[in-house]
Scaffold this motif. Structure first.
Motif, PDB file in Angstrom:
ATOM      1  N   ARG A  43      90.615  83.781 -10.274  1.00  0.00           N
ATOM      2  CA  ARG A  43      91.392  84.617 -11.141  1.00  0.00           C
ATOM      3  C   ARG A  43      91.408  82.888 -12.665  1.00  0.00           C
ATOM      4  NH1 ARG A  43      95.380  86.607  -7.688  1.00  0.00           N
ATOM      5  NH2 ARG A  43      95.839  84.814  -6.611  1.00  0.00           N
ATOM      6  N   ALA A  44      91.485  81.661 -12.374  1.00  0.00           N
ATOM      7  CA  ALA A  44      91.544  81.289 -13.275  1.00  0.00           C
ATOM      8  C   ALA A  44      90.689  80.705 -14.495  1.00  0.00           C
ATOM      9  CB  ALA A  44      92.258  79.540 -12.471  1.00  0.00           C
ATOM     10  N   HIS A  45      91.073  79.851 -15.233  1.00  0.00           N
ATOM     11  CA  HIS A  45      90.571  79.427 -15.901  1.00  0.00           C
ATOM     12  C   HIS A  45      90.178  78.298 -15.781  1.00  0.00           C
ATOM     13  CE1 HIS A  45      89.460  78.575 -20.629  1.00  0.00           C
ATOM     14  NE2 HIS A  45      88.198  78.735 -20.217  1.00  0.00           N
ATOM     15  N   ILE A  46      88.209  77.740 -15.223  1.00  0.00           N
ATOM     16  CA  ILE A  46      88.066  76.384 -15.066  1.00  0.00           C
ATOM     17  C   ILE A  46      88.104  75.625 -16.420  1.00  0.00           C
ATOM     18  CG2 ILE A  46      87.454  75.004 -13.226  1.00  0.00           C
ATOM     19  CD1 ILE A  46      87.289  77.162 -11.202  1.00  0.00           C
ATOM     20  N   VAL A  47      88.550  74.545 -16.639  1.00  0.00           N
ATOM     21  CA  VAL A  47      88.282  73.484 -17.727  1.00  0.00           C
ATOM     22  C   VAL A  47      87.504  71.711 -17.331  1.00  0.00           C
ATOM     23  CG1 VAL A  47      89.096  72.562 -19.916  1.00  0.00           C
ATOM     24  CG2 VAL A  47      89.545  75.067 -18.941  1.00  0.00           C
ATOM     25  N   GLY A  48      86.361  71.923 -17.573  1.00  0.00           N
ATOM     26  CA  GLY A  48      85.991  70.322 -17.766  1.00  0.00           C
ATOM     27  C   GLY A  48      86.416  69.469 -18.412  1.00  0.00           C
ATOM     28  N   VAL A  49      86.689  68.316 -17.762  1.00  0.00           N
ATOM     29  CA  VAL A  49      86.813  67.264 -18.994  1.00  0.00           C
ATOM     30  C   VAL A  49      86.318  66.120 -18.874  1.00  0.00           C
ATOM     31  CG1 VAL A  49      88.344  65.791 -20.593  1.00  0.00           C
ATOM     32  CG2 VAL A  49      88.605  67.788 -20.139  1.00  0.00           C
ATOM     33  N   THR A  50      85.660  65.585 -19.715  1.00  0.00           N
ATOM     34  CA  THR A  50      84.271  64.965 -19.287  1.00  0.00           C
ATOM     35  C   THR A  50      84.084  63.658 -20.696  1.00  0.00           C
ATOM     36  OG1 THR A  50      82.303  64.283 -18.385  1.00  0.00           O
ATOM     37  CG2 THR A  50      82.300  65.514 -19.603  1.00  0.00           C
ATOM     38  N   GLY A  51      83.711  62.669 -20.645  1.00  0.00           N
ATOM     39  CA  GLY A  51      82.770  61.839 -21.231  1.00  0.00           C
ATOM     40  C   GLY A  51      83.409  60.324 -20.984  1.00  0.00           C
ATOM     41  N   ALA A  52      82.584  59.925 -21.427  1.00  0.00           N
ATOM     42  CA  ALA A  52      82.442  58.111 -21.570  1.00  0.00           C
ATOM     43  C   ALA A  52      83.859  57.432 -21.252  1.00  0.00           C
ATOM     44  CB  ALA A  52      82.255  57.113 -22.750  1.00  0.00           C
ATOM     45  N   PRO A  53      83.349  55.888 -20.049  1.00  0.00           N
ATOM     46  CA  PRO A  53      84.891  55.620 -19.970  1.00  0.00           C
ATOM     47  C   PRO A  53      85.780  54.963 -21.441  1.00  0.00           C
ATOM     48  CG  PRO A  53      83.540  54.171 -18.294  1.00  0.00           C
ATOM     49  CD  PRO A  53      82.858  55.967 -19.506  1.00  0.00           C
ATOM     50  N   GLY A  54      87.370  54.706 -21.136  1.00  0.00           N
ATOM     51  CA  GLY A  54      87.626  54.298 -21.840  1.00  0.00           C
ATOM     52  C   GLY A  54      87.989  54.961 -23.732  1.00  0.00           C
ATOM     53  N   ALA A  55      87.178  56.604 -23.214  1.00  0.00           N
ATOM     54  CA  ALA A  55      87.166  58.388 -24.279  1.00  0.00           C
ATOM     55  C   ALA A  55      88.996  58.916 -23.941  1.00  0.00           C
ATOM     56  CB  ALA A  55      86.520  59.213 -24.079  1.00  0.00           C
ATOM     57  N   GLY A  56      89.551  58.157 -23.378  1.00  0.00           N
ATOM     58  CA  GLY A  56      91.329  58.837 -23.676  1.00  0.00           C
ATOM     59  C   GLY A  56      91.031  60.043 -22.790  1.00  0.00           C
ATOM     60  N   LYS A  57      90.628  60.433 -21.968  1.00  0.00           N
ATOM     61  CA  LYS A  57      90.255  61.324 -20.992  1.00  0.00           C
ATOM     62  C   LYS A  57      91.543  61.970 -20.141  1.00  0.00           C
ATOM     63  CE  LYS A  57      86.882  61.104 -18.002  1.00  0.00           C
ATOM     64  NZ  LYS A  57      86.485  59.207 -19.156  1.00  0.00           N
ATOM     65  N   SER A  58      92.067  60.440 -19.622  1.00  0.00           N
ATOM     66  CA  SER A  58      93.861  60.972 -19.404  1.00  0.00           C
ATOM     67  C   SER A  58      94.813  61.205 -19.908  1.00  0.00           C
ATOM     68  CB  SER A  58      94.144  60.094 -18.216  1.00  0.00           C
ATOM     69  OG  SER A  58      93.321  59.763 -17.224  1.00  0.00           O
ATOM     70  N   SER A  59      94.923  60.732 -20.980  1.00  0.00           N
ATOM     71  CA  SER A  59      95.932  60.595 -21.517  1.00  0.00           C
ATOM     72  C   SER A  59      95.782  62.303 -22.650  1.00  0.00           C
ATOM     73  CB  SER A  59      95.671  59.337 -23.246  1.00  0.00           C
ATOM     74  OG  SER A  59      96.038  58.460 -22.358  1.00  0.00           O
ATOM     75  N   LEU A  60      94.743  62.440 -22.922  1.00  0.00           N
ATOM     76  CA  LEU A  60      94.024  63.864 -23.449  1.00  0.00           C
ATOM     77  C   LEU A  60      94.632  64.846 -22.885  1.00  0.00           C
ATOM     78  CD1 LEU A  60      91.666  64.899 -25.794  1.00  0.00           C
ATOM     79  CD2 LEU A  60      91.852  66.299 -23.695  1.00  0.00           C
ATOM     80  N   VAL A  61      94.062  64.808 -21.401  1.00  0.00           N
ATOM     81  CA  VAL A  61      94.376  65.992 -20.303  1.00  0.00           C
ATOM     82  C   VAL A  61      96.237  65.922 -20.276  1.00  0.00           C
ATOM     83  CG1 VAL A  61      94.636  66.658 -18.275  1.00  0.00           C
ATOM     84  CG2 VAL A  61      92.496  65.716 -19.270  1.00  0.00           C
ATOM     85  N   ASN A  62      96.397  64.777 -20.446  1.00  0.00           N
ATOM     86  CA  ASN A  62      98.236  64.849 -19.667  1.00  0.00           C
ATOM     87  C   ASN A  62      98.634  65.561 -20.889  1.00  0.00           C
ATOM     88  OD1 ASN A  62     100.865  63.981 -18.680  1.00  0.00           O
ATOM     89  ND2 ASN A  62     100.636  62.529 -19.645  1.00  0.00           N
ATOM     90  N   THR A  63      98.074  65.681 -22.356  1.00  0.00           N
ATOM     91  CA  THR A  63      98.877  65.628 -23.564  1.00  0.00           C
ATOM     92  C   THR A  63      99.283  67.160 -23.333  1.00  0.00           C
ATOM     93  OG1 THR A  63      99.096  63.180 -24.246  1.00  0.00           O
ATOM     94  CG2 THR A  63      99.504  65.853 -25.869  1.00  0.00           C
ATOM     95  N   LEU A  64      97.690  67.149 -23.422  1.00  0.00           N
ATOM     96  CA  LEU A  64      97.159  69.245 -23.207  1.00  0.00           C
ATOM     97  C   LEU A  64      97.708  69.660 -22.102  1.00  0.00           C
ATOM     98  CD1 LEU A  64      94.792  70.664 -24.568  1.00  0.00           C
ATOM     99  CD2 LEU A  64      92.927  70.018 -23.310  1.00  0.00           C
ATOM    100  N   ALA A  65      98.291  69.549 -20.800  1.00  0.00           N
ATOM    101  CA  ALA A  65      98.606  70.019 -20.024  1.00  0.00           C
ATOM    102  C   ALA A  65      99.462  71.067 -20.714  1.00  0.00           C
ATOM    103  CB  ALA A  65      99.227  69.322 -18.619  1.00  0.00           C
ATOM    104  N   GLN A  66     100.395  69.882 -21.457  1.00  0.00           N
ATOM    105  CA  GLN A  66     102.366  69.415 -22.230  1.00  0.00           C
ATOM    106  C   GLN A  66     101.862  71.118 -22.979  1.00  0.00           C
ATOM    107  OE1 GLN A  66     103.927  66.683 -24.555  1.00  0.00           O
ATOM    108  NE2 GLN A  66     105.931  67.446 -24.645  1.00  0.00           N
ATOM    109  N   VAL A  67     101.168  70.685 -23.549  1.00  0.00           N
ATOM    110  CA  VAL A  67     100.728  72.007 -24.552  1.00  0.00           C
ATOM    111  C   VAL A  67     100.518  73.602 -24.249  1.00  0.00           C
ATOM    112  CG1 VAL A  67      99.629  73.287 -26.640  1.00  0.00           C
ATOM    113  CG2 VAL A  67      99.752  70.221 -26.258  1.00  0.00           C
TER     114      VAL A  67
END
Length: 311
Positions: A43-67
């Protein structure tokens, strides 16, 4: 394990954490847990987040989770961290970077060590996602290691793939080399306050327009974000929701779910068949065959036929 899975399905966070530990470790307990939870997943919507090292993946996912939480939806985050080739350990730094989300009962964060697996994911990532899906989370974000050009496996493991690019690093060229252009459902040009952000957007748009294999029904959005300041994250969340709606209305959701299931099923079969082969022929014979291969006394195809013939 039935008591543990019952508690998990009832919303017990400790049962969820224990179940995930069993699943990552593998073995009979993991199989029993997954057997009990599998009918409750899907049932869940599974969203992959990828990119090169230093692209800010963790920061983006962290803030996106808040949204996403502001939209009254629950979120699970699976963050895969690289493993040391020398010690086998992993820093699991995403738990540190995302610690401000840890107190939210609607957010669950799980860091995993890649343990040598290629493609930016860990061996048990799919099983962990199944457990979190059964636990009732609305969105599950899977953040890859950040190895750059090899992280295309994520597209086969998720419904929506967000590829993060950063201006000024030549990533628009890397996207072609890596195949990231082909797997992206959404592009996020992060750190868009840097010089060259608009040029990166224009370059990506030009490449998408030239790509003959891009989806005709879904126009891939390119969204400028500054994750550390929350800029562009509402638009990114909107794009993720819009992509799910597109998948559901076109029937593509079922096709992607079939691809996910096929990938997991084949991975399981490969692992099980290898374990049974070793159990049948014995480790010593396998190692002997390996030495013959190294010495070029036998070719790999004939070696495989000999071992499989005993199986």
């Amino acid at each position: 394990m039935s008591e543990l899975t019952d508690r998990l399905l009832a919303g017990d966070r400790r049962a969820l954490a224990r179940s995930l530990t069993h699943v990552e470790s593998g073995g009979a307990e993991a199989r029993a847990i997954l057997a009990g939870l599998y009918p409750h997943s899907g049932r869940a919507h599974i969203v992959g987040v990828t990119g090169a090292p230093g692209a800010g993946k963790s920061s983006l996912v962290n803030t996106l989770a808040q949204v996403v939480r502001q939209r009254n939806r629950t979120v699970a985050i699976v963050a895969v961290d690289p493993t040391s080739p020398f010690t086998g350990g992993a820093l699991l730094g995403d738990r540190i970077r995302m610690r401000d989300r840890a107190g939210d009962p609607g957010v669950f964060i799980r860091s995993m060590a890649s343990r040598g697996s290629l493609g930016g994911l860990a061996r048990a990532t799919g099983d962990v996602v199944t457990v979190l899906d059964a636990a009732g989370f609305d969105l599950i974000f899977v953040e890859t290691v950040g190895a750059g050009q090899v992280e295309v496996d994520i597209a086969r493991e998720t419904h929506t793939t967000v590829v993060i690019e950063v201006p000024g690093l030549g990533d628009e060229v890397q996207a072609i080399k890596a195949g990231l252009l082909e797997i992206a459902d959404i592009f996020a040009v992060n750190k868009a306050d840097r010089e060259g952000a608009q040029q990166a957007v224009l370059a990506l748009r030009m490449m998408l327009d030239l790509d003959k294999h891009s989806s005709k029904g879904w126009k891939i959005p390119i969204i400028k974000t500054v994750a550390t300041r929350g800029e562009g994250l509402q638009e990114l969340a909107d794009a993720i929701e819009a992509h799910r709606a597109y998948l559901e209305t076109t029937g593509e959701w079922r096709a992607r779910e079939r691809t996910r299931t096929n990938e997991e099923f084949q991975r399981l079969l490969r692992r099980e068949l290898m374990e049974r082969l070793l159990a049948r022929v014995g480790r010593a014979r396998f190692d002997n065959m390996l030495e013959r291969l190294v010495a070029r006394e036998i070719d790999p195809y004939r070696a495989a036929e000999e071992l499989l013939g005993q199986f």
